[in-house]
Enzyme design. Structure first.
Site, PDB file in Angstrom:
ATOM      1  CD  GLU A 150      17.931  22.603  22.434  1.00 51.34           C
ATOM      2  OE1 GLU A 150      16.795  22.301  22.010  1.00 51.34           O
ATOM      3  OE2 GLU A 150      18.740  21.747  22.839  1.00 51.34           O
ATOM      4  CB  SER A 201      -5.245  30.517  32.584  1.00 50.11           C
ATOM      5  OG  SER A 201      -5.266  30.829  31.219  1.00 50.11           O
ATOM      6  CG  HIS A 235      -4.200  32.711  20.175  1.00 52.51           C
ATOM      7  ND1 HIS A 235      -5.554  32.932  20.196  1.00 52.51           N
ATOM      8  CD2 HIS A 235      -4.005  31.485  20.706  1.00 52.51           C
ATOM      9  CE1 HIS A 235      -6.152  31.867  20.708  1.00 52.51           C
ATOM     10  NE2 HIS A 235      -5.242  30.981  21.037  1.00 52.51           N
ATOM     11  CD  GLU A 259      -8.987  31.350  17.673  1.00 54.17           C
ATOM     12  OE1 GLU A 259      -8.448  30.496  18.394  1.00 54.17           O
ATOM     13  OE2 GLU A 259      -8.625  31.627  16.525  1.00 54.17           O
ATOM     14  CE  LYS A 311      -6.919  23.132  18.118  1.00 57.04           C
ATOM     15  NZ  LYS A 311      -6.638  22.482  19.338  1.00 57.04           N
TER      16      LYS A 311
HETATM   17  N1  GLN Z   1      -9.501  27.427  31.026  1.00 56.67           N
HETATM   18  C1  GLN Z   1      -8.345  27.313  30.203  1.00 56.67           C
HETATM   19  C2  GLN Z   1      -7.477  28.550  30.307  1.00 56.67           C
HETATM   20  O1  GLN Z   1      -7.994  29.594  30.482  1.00 56.67           O
HETATM   21  C3  GLN Z   1      -8.709  27.107  28.767  1.00 56.67           C
HETATM   22  C4  GLN Z   1      -7.489  26.970  27.937  1.00 56.67           C
HETATM   23  C5  GLN Z   1      -7.755  26.531  26.536  1.00 56.67           C
HETATM   24  O2  GLN Z   1      -8.843  26.618  26.069  1.00 56.67           O
HETATM   25  N2  GLN Z   1      -6.743  26.111  25.850  1.00 56.67           N
HETATM   26  O3  GLN Z   1      -6.278  28.502  30.203  1.00 56.67           O
END
Ligand code: GLN
Ligand code: ZN
Length: 764
Positions: A16, A430, A692, A663, A114
Site C-alpha cells: 500500500e 532491460s 535511479h 554504477e 546498500k
Molecule cells: N540486466 C539487468 C537489467 O538491466 C541488470 C539489473 C541489475 O543490475 N539490477 O535490468
C-alpha cells in the site's frame, strides 16, 4: 522478561505504501492522502505487535523512503541545493531521495547505497562545512503522538550518531570529528523532546559497531555517548546492534550507562562467546536477538531455548529479533498457492512475532507441546535432492574454473572480431517495463491470453526496441528483457530447485520491493531459458546483441537460501546451471554475453578478516565456473549495481570477465582512481547516466563525465553505458537520456586523436 522486535516492514502487506507514494509522486493524490495511508499502515503494524503480545510497540521504524534519510532530515542535514528548492519538508525529503527537475531547477538525488550486508538501500547523508546540525524534523514526534493515542507501551527507535557519522559523506573541509559537538547537542535535544512522552525505551541503532573498529572509532563512540547519556532522560536507552557481533567494543559498551544492550546472536559469530566469557551486568537488560530477522525459516525452538538458558542473564532478558523485520516479507498466510509441505517451514514477519511469543512461553516452562511440534517440523524437512547435481559438483576440478587463453590475449582477438568503435555504447539490459508489458504478463499469468499471444507480444516488443537502438546508434544491442519482471525471479522460475511466493515482497529501496525466490531443492537447468529471445533479437540486426543472464552469486544472494547445505554448495549448483545457458547462447550465435552480478558486493562480510574465507573464496570461483568454457571470441560482460568495491578490486578483476559496467553516476568517480591504482585489466563501463532518478542528463553533462573518465583510463578500456537496467523508468525519459548518451559518446569520439581502432564512419 519481555519480547521485542527491532523494527517492522512498512511497505504494506499489499504494498500500500508503495502504491500511495508512487501516486503522490505522479500528483495523483495529495500529501494528506499519502499521510493517511501511512498512518493506517503504522496503526495496523502496531496493533499486530500489540496483539502478538510484544512488550512494546515499535515506533520510529516507519519511513517514507529510508530511515537514515529520516534521521538526516530530523537533524537538518539537508544539502543547500535541496533547501533552495523551497519545498515543504516532505517534498524536500523526496527531492533528496529521487532528485528533482522542473523548469527552473534540476538537482540529482543523494547517492543510494546498500545497507550493510542487505539488499536494502539507504541514502547517503551529505554533510558540508555549512551544515548546521540541529533538530528540525517532526516525523518521529508525530509518529509518537499517533502511537500514544492508541497504545501506552511504546519503544521509539532512532539510528545513532556513531553510525550516522560513519555512513555520512563529508564534502567540505570539515570531517566527522568537527561535528561531534552539534551532533551530541542534537541528540540531547531529542532526549529532551522524548521526555515529554511516557516512553518505555529508546532504541538507538548502532549497526556500524559490527565493523572492524580502530581505537579511534572506539574513542569516538565512547565520547559521543558519555555526553549524550548525560542528558536527563526518563525513558530507558537500549543500544541496539545487528548484522554481526561487537567484539571490538563489547567491554566498553558494558561500562557505558546504557540501560539495555541489543546483540545479534544469529549473525554475530562471537556474540555468545562475548556474553559468556566477559559476562553481562546485572543492572542492564539484554535484548537477545535470537529470532532471525533476515531469513524466512522457522525458528528451531529447542536450540534457541538452549542458547537463552545458557546466558548469564535471567530476569533482565528480552527475547528479540536479530535484525529489523524490514528484511523479511509480511505474512506466510498470504501464500495461498504455496505447497503446504514447504509452507510449514516458513516464517515471515507476522510468524516471527508469534515465534517470539512461543519462545517466551517455552522459556517459562509453559506450552511444551509447542516445542514438540516444532521439533517434528525440523525432523521431517525434506529438500528435493538431485543426485546428478551433487555428482556434477563433486566431479569439478581446478581446470573447470579457468578460462583460456588469458584476458589480454582475448582482448586482442575480440577487438579484431567485433570491430566496435572506440567508446562502444550499450545499455545494461532491460528497457522500461511499460504498462502494456506488465499487463501482457499478468493476462498471461491469469490465463487470459495464450502462450502464443504472449510470446508474439514479447517478440513485437523486442523488434521495436532493436529498431530503436539501431536508430539511436547503439553499438551493442540488448533485447530489452520484456519477458522478465524481476531477474532473479525469472531465472528461479526457469530452474529446478526454487519455489515462489505471491506476496512475499521485501523493500529494496524507497518504493521498490522485490520478491526473492526460495531455494528449496538442488538446482539445475532443465531447458534453455533466454536463448529464444536473444537469438530472435540477433536475427533482426547486424549489430551484436548481448545475451543477458544473471550470475550465480546474485541469484543466490537475492534468493532466500536453504540452510541445510553450505552457501558454496548452493552457489556452485547455480553456477553449473547458468554455465549450461551460457554455452547454449554461444552455440546459437550470441557472442557477447552479460552475466549480471548485481549483488556480489552485498554479502561481502562486514569484517575484513572474513572476506575471503567466508565469501570471496567461493563467490569468485562460482562466477569463473559459469564462463570458463566459452571461446576466446565470446565476450563476457558483467554488471554490478554499485561502485563500492575499492577494497576488492583485485577480486573483481579476478572474475576474469572481459567487460564490467557499474554504477558511478551518483557517486563521485573516485573508483576510477582506484581501478587505475590497481592496474585493473577488465574493460569498464562506469555508468554515465543515473537511472535511479527520473532526471534526464544532458549531452553536455554526459560528455563531461566521459571526459573525466578518459582523463584517468585509456580509451581502449572504456565503454559508455547507463549505470543500471532501465526497467523501472518511463520510456520518454529513458529515450531522451539514451539519445543524449549516444550523442555524448560520438562527440567524444570525434574529439579523440585518430588511432588504429578508430573508425570515423561509425563515429559519425
Ligand atoms: N540486466 C539487468 C537489467 O538491466 C541488470 C539489473 C541489475 O543490475 N539490477 O535490468
Ligand atoms: Zn544494476
Amino acid at each position: 522478561m519481555s519480547t521485542s522486535i527491532i523494527g517492522f516492514p512498512r511497505i504494506g502487506e499489499n504494498r500500500e505504501l508503495k502504491r500511495a507514494t508512487e501516486k503522490y509522486w505522479k500528483k495523483e493524490i495529495d500529501q494528506k492522502e499519502l499521510k493517511e495511508t501511512a498512518d493506517q499502515l503504522k496503526l495496523k503494524n502496531w496493533q499486530k505487535q500489540a496483539d502478538a503480545g510484544l512488550s512494546w510497540i515499535s515506533v520510529g521504524d516507519f519511513s517514507f523512503f529510508d530511515n537514515l534519510l529520516d534521521l538526516a532530515n530530523l537533524l537538518n542535514i539537508i544539502p543547500k541545493r535541496y533547501q533552495d528548492l523551497n519545498q515543504d519538508a516532505l517534498d524536500t525529503y523526496f527531492a533528496q531521495a529521487r532528485g528533482y527537475q522542473d523548469d527552473q531547477a534540476s538537482v540529482k538525488a543523494l547517492p543510494l547505497k546498500k545497507w550493510f550486508n542487505t539488499n536494502y538501500h539507504y541514502l547517503v547523508p551529505e554533510i558540508d562545512d555549512q551544515t548546521d546540525i540541529k533538530v528540525v524534523g517532526q516525523q518521529l514526534f508525530d509518529d509518537l503522538d499517533l502511537a500514544f493515542q492508541h497504545h501506552d507501551q511504546v519503544k521509539a527507535s532512532l539510528i545513532g550518531p556513531y553510525t550516522l557519522l560513519k555512513l555520512a559523506h563529508f564534502t567540505g573541509q570539515k570531517q566527522a570529528a568537527d561535528f561531534i559537538q552539534p551532533v551530541v547537542a542534537a541528540y540531547q535535544e531529542i532526549f529532551k523532546r522524548l521526555n515529554q512522552y511516557d516512553l518505555a525505551w529508546l532504541q538507538i541503532d548502532e549497526p556500524a559497531l559490527v565493523f572492524d573498529l580502530s581505537s579511534a572509532d572506539r574513542e569516538r563512540f565512547i565520547g559521543l555517548y558519555k555526553d549524550i547519556l548525560d542528558q536527563d532522560h526518563e525513558f530507558k536507552v537500549n543500544l541496539q546492534t545487528y548484522f554481526g557481533d561487537v567484539r571490538d567494543i563489547y567491554s566498553e559498551l558494558l561500562d557505558l550507562p546504557f540501560d539495555g544492550i541489543g546483540l545479534d546472536f544469529i549473525e554475530g559469530k562471537e556474540t555468545k562467546r562475548l556474553v559468556s566469557e566477559i559476562g553481562f551486568p546485572d543492572d542492564k537488560v539484554l535484548f537477545a536477538g535470537v529470532v532471525n530477522g533476515k531469513n524466512i525459516w522457522r525458528n528451531h525452538y529447542q536450540s534457541t531455548l538452549d542458547l537463552l538458558k545458557d546466558l548469564p542473564v535471567k530476569d533482565n532478558l528480552v527475547i528479540s529479533t536479530s535484525a529489523s523485520l524490514l528484511h523479511v516479507p509480511y505474512n506466510v498466510d498470504n501464500e495461498v498457492d504455496l505447497d503446504p509441505t514447504v509452507k510449514q517451514h516458513l516464517s515471515f514477519a507476522y510468524q516471527k512475532l508469534a515465534e517470539l511469543k512461543d519462545l517466551y512461553s517455552l522459556y517459562h516452562g509453559q506450552q511444551s507441546e509447542l516445542a514438540q511440534s516444532n521439533q517434528a517440523l525440523f525432523e521431517n524437512i525434506q529438500h528435493p535432492a538431485d543426485p546428478a547435481v551433487t555428482k556434477r559438483v563433486a566431479d569439478l576440478t581446478d581446470q573447470d574454473f579457468i578460462r583460456l587463453p588469458d584476458r589480454a590475449e582475448r582482448e586482442v582477438v575480440q577487438k579484431q572480431h567485433f570491430q566496435l568503435p572506440e567508446l562502444p555504447t550499450t545499455t545494461i539490459g532491460s528497457f522500461p517495463q511499460t504498462k502494456d508489458v506488465r499487463q501482457n504478463r499478468s493476462r498471461y499469468r491469469k490465463g487470459e491470453i495464450s502462450k502464443a499471444e504472449y510470446d508474439q507480444f514479447i517478440k513485437d516488443k523486442i523488434k521495436r526496441i532493436i529498431r530503436w537502438q539501431e536508430e539511436a546508434g547503439f553499438d551493442v544491442l540488448v533485447h530489452g528483457e520484456y519477458e522478465r519482471n524481476d531477474m532473479v525471479e525469472y531465472f528461479g522460475e526457469n530452474l529446478e530447485g526454487f519455489v515462489f511466493t505471491k506476496k512475499a515482497w521485501v523493500q529494496s529501496y524507497g518504493s521498490r520491493a522485490v520478491k526473492p525466490p526460495i531455494i528449496w531443492g538442488d538446482v539445475s537447468r532443465k531447458h534453455p531459458i533466454s536463448v529464444a529471445a536473444s537469438t530472435y533479437a540477433q536475427s533482426l540486426t547486424d549489430k551484436p546483441v548481448k545475451g543477458m543472464l544473471t550470475g550465480p552469486v546474485t541469484i543466490f544472494n537475492w534468493s532466500f537460501p536453504r540452510e541445510d547445505i553450505s552457501p558454496k554448495q548452493s552457489v556452485t549448483q547455480i553456477a553449473l546451471a547458468i554455465q549450461d545457458e551460457v554455452l547454449d547462447l554461444e552455440e546459437h550465435g550470441i557472442h557477447i554475453i552479460q552475466i549480471d552480478e548485481a549483488a556480489l558486493r552485498e554479502k561481502l562480510p562486514l569484517r575484513k578478516t572474513d572476506w575471503f574465507s567466508d565469501y570471496l573464496d567461493w563467490a569468485v570461483p562460482a562466477f569463473k565456473l559459469v564462463h570458463s568454457q566459452v571461446q576466446p571470441t565470446t565476450q563476457i560482460h558483467t554488471h554490478m549495481c554499485y561502485s563500492e568495491f575499492n577494497d576488492i578490486i583485485p577480486a573483481i578483476d579476478g572474475l576474469d570477465a572481459d567487460v564490467i559496467s557499474f554504477e558511478a553516476s551518483r557517486s563521485d568517480l573516485s573508483i576510477i582512481d582506484e581501478l587505475k591504482a590497481n592496474n585493473f585489466q577488465t574493460e569498464v563501463g562506469p555508468g554515465v547516466y543515473d537511472i535511479h532518478s527520473p532526471r534526464i542528463p544532458t549531452q553536455a553533462e554526459i560528455h563531461g563525465i566521459i571526459g573525466k573518465i578518459l582523463a584517468k583510463l585509456p580509451v581502449d578500456k572504456v565503454w559508455v553505458n547507463p549505470d543500471c537496467g532501465l526497467k523501472t523508468r518511463a520510456e520518454d525519459e529513458v529515450f531522451t537520456s539514451l539519445e543524449n548518451l549516444v550523442a555524448a559518446a560520438r562527440q567524444t569520439r570525434a574529439e579523440l586523436p585518430r588511432s588504429k581502432n578508430y573508425d570515423p564512419v561509425s563515429a559519425l
